[in-house]
Write an enzyme that holds these catalytic residues in place. Structure first.
Site, PDB file in Angstrom:
ATOM      1  N   CYS A 189      -1.259  27.509  -4.097  1.00  0.00           N
ATOM      2  CA  CYS A 189      -1.236  26.046  -4.094  1.00  0.00           C
ATOM      3  C   CYS A 189      -0.167  25.539  -5.056  1.00  0.00           C
ATOM      4  CB  CYS A 189      -2.602  25.494  -4.490  1.00  0.00           C
ATOM      5  SG  CYS A 189      -2.653  23.686  -4.599  1.00  0.00           S
ATOM      6  N   ARG A 220       0.802  28.243   6.896  1.00  0.00           N
ATOM      7  CA  ARG A 220       0.602  27.061   6.062  1.00  0.00           C
ATOM      8  C   ARG A 220       0.436  27.452   4.599  1.00  0.00           C
ATOM      9  NH1 ARG A 220      -2.784  24.901   2.289  1.00  0.00           N
ATOM     10  NH2 ARG A 220      -4.589  25.701   3.448  1.00  0.00           N
ATOM     11  N   ASP A 221      -0.730  27.947   4.232  1.00  0.00           N
ATOM     12  CA  ASP A 221      -0.981  28.304   2.836  1.00  0.00           C
ATOM     13  C   ASP A 221      -0.037  29.411   2.380  1.00  0.00           C
ATOM     14  OD1 ASP A 221      -2.053  28.811   0.323  1.00  0.00           O
ATOM     15  OD2 ASP A 221      -4.108  28.608   0.988  1.00  0.00           O
ATOM     16  N   HIS A 276      -8.793  33.376  -2.323  1.00  0.00           N
ATOM     17  CA  HIS A 276      -7.566  33.880  -2.933  1.00  0.00           C
ATOM     18  C   HIS A 276      -7.907  35.089  -3.786  1.00  0.00           C
ATOM     19  CE1 HIS A 276      -4.556  30.628  -2.007  1.00  0.00           C
ATOM     20  NE2 HIS A 276      -5.679  30.106  -1.573  1.00  0.00           N
ATOM     21  N   HIS A 292     -12.377  30.258   2.316  1.00  0.00           N
ATOM     22  CA  HIS A 292     -10.943  30.369   2.062  1.00  0.00           C
ATOM     23  C   HIS A 292     -10.805  31.005   0.686  1.00  0.00           C
ATOM     24  CE1 HIS A 292      -6.687  29.058   2.320  1.00  0.00           C
ATOM     25  NE2 HIS A 292      -6.800  28.954   1.003  1.00  0.00           N
ATOM     26  N   ASN A 342      -3.472  34.426  -0.838  1.00  0.00           N
ATOM     27  CA  ASN A 342      -4.739  34.609  -0.141  1.00  0.00           C
ATOM     28  C   ASN A 342      -5.072  36.093  -0.029  1.00  0.00           C
ATOM     29  OD1 ASN A 342      -5.142  31.733   1.285  1.00  0.00           O
ATOM     30  ND2 ASN A 342      -2.984  32.292   1.384  1.00  0.00           N
TER      31      ASN A 342
END
Length: 292
Positions: free
Chosen positions: A233, A9-10, A202, A200, A242
């Protein structure tokens, strides 16, 4: 310490190249082979806004299933809830952004508007047997409004924690946090809830792994990571990847709090997905190798 693999996803949502559903399913199959038991597989964002996340339904229809394996889908609005229920995800991750300007750009609503519609979303998911987790995006800083006060994060956490959710996450969406920030925000959130916490992180400014250690020291049970360190993002300027799953695993293993995940299989998944994307991974373990 547990890992949620967010590469599908990310990791993919900010890449220039959009991959077809079959390639994404193959990527997830390789992640399953690592032993990770929570995977954020899809996002139910509008395909016209995040084309890399199109075909979520096709991806979810193709992923492998086994006992103990959970697939999460990112949800930002009531339409996303409908799609998540129809897909049969194992859990839904709902984002509440900590600042109004970022929230408007990310999901077309203010923070207050997002909080107001949250109870109905959680209720609908619960009625379908799908647990909800909530991530407070930009918990450590905003690309448009700058510093995010600790008390604002605490206020949002208190509002969210009053609802029937399974887990709360704090996201360093643009990678500005340092360990002191992690300790301060975790402590503030702990004043209002004893829900399981997830971070979460980065690695935009090369502090992501230090923040991971700070989070574990502060009592956080779960960390998000992506194979190869891919990610970012699309609505945050200069957002980068990430923390990398394989580098986090090396750190965890040497620190004595490693989950049961196969590092070599993670490196293989990284090689596959970065090859498909034609990018170089930010992760270092695949280059340097383990030790001893």
């Amino acid at each position: 310490m547990n890992i949620v693999e967010v590469g599908p996803r990310d990791g993919l949502q900010n890449e220039k190249r959009s991959l077809d559903a079959a390639t994404r399913v193959r990527y997830i199959e390789m992640i399953v082979d690592t032993g990770v038991d929570r995977i954020e597989a899809v996002s139910f964002a509008r395909p016209d806004r995040v084309p890399q996340m199109a075909h979520a339904e096709e991806v979810m229809a193709g992923v492998p299933h086994r006992a103990g394996l959970r697939y999460s889908g990112l949800v930002m609005n009531p339409k996303g809830v409908e799609r998540a229920i129809a897909c049969g995800v194992d859990e839904a991750n709902i984002v509440i952004v900590a600042t109004d300007e970022f929230s408007r750009r990310n999901q077309g609503a203010t923070v207050r508007e997002s909080l107001d519609r949250l109870p109905a979303m959680i209720d609908a998911l619960g009625a379908a047997g799908i647990p909800s987790t909530v991530t407070i995006g930009a918990s450590f800083g905003c690309p448009f409004e700058g510093e995010v006060p600790v008390d604002r994060v605490g206020e949002i956490a208190a509002a969210v924690a009053s609802l029937p959710i399974a887990e709360l996450a704090l996201a360093d969406t643009i990678g500005v946090a340092v360990p002191r920030d992690v300790h301060e925000r975790v402590a503030r959130v702990r004043e209002v809830t004893d829900l399981p916490l997830r971070l979460h992180l980065h690695n935009t400014r090369n502090t992501g792994y230090a923040n991971a250690v700070a989070g574990v020291e502060a009592g956080v049970q779960t960390l998000d990571a992506s194979t190869g360190g891919i990610g970012g993002c699309p609505f945050a300027p200069a957002a980068t990847g990430n923390i990398a799953t394989e580098d986090l695993l090396y750190l965890a293993e040497r620190s004595g709090w490693a989950p049961t995940v196969d590092r070599e299989q993670v490196i293989a998944a990284t090689a596959f997905i970065t090859g498909e994307l034609s990018v170089q991974p930010d992760a270092l373990l695949g280059r340097a190798g383990g030790f001893p």
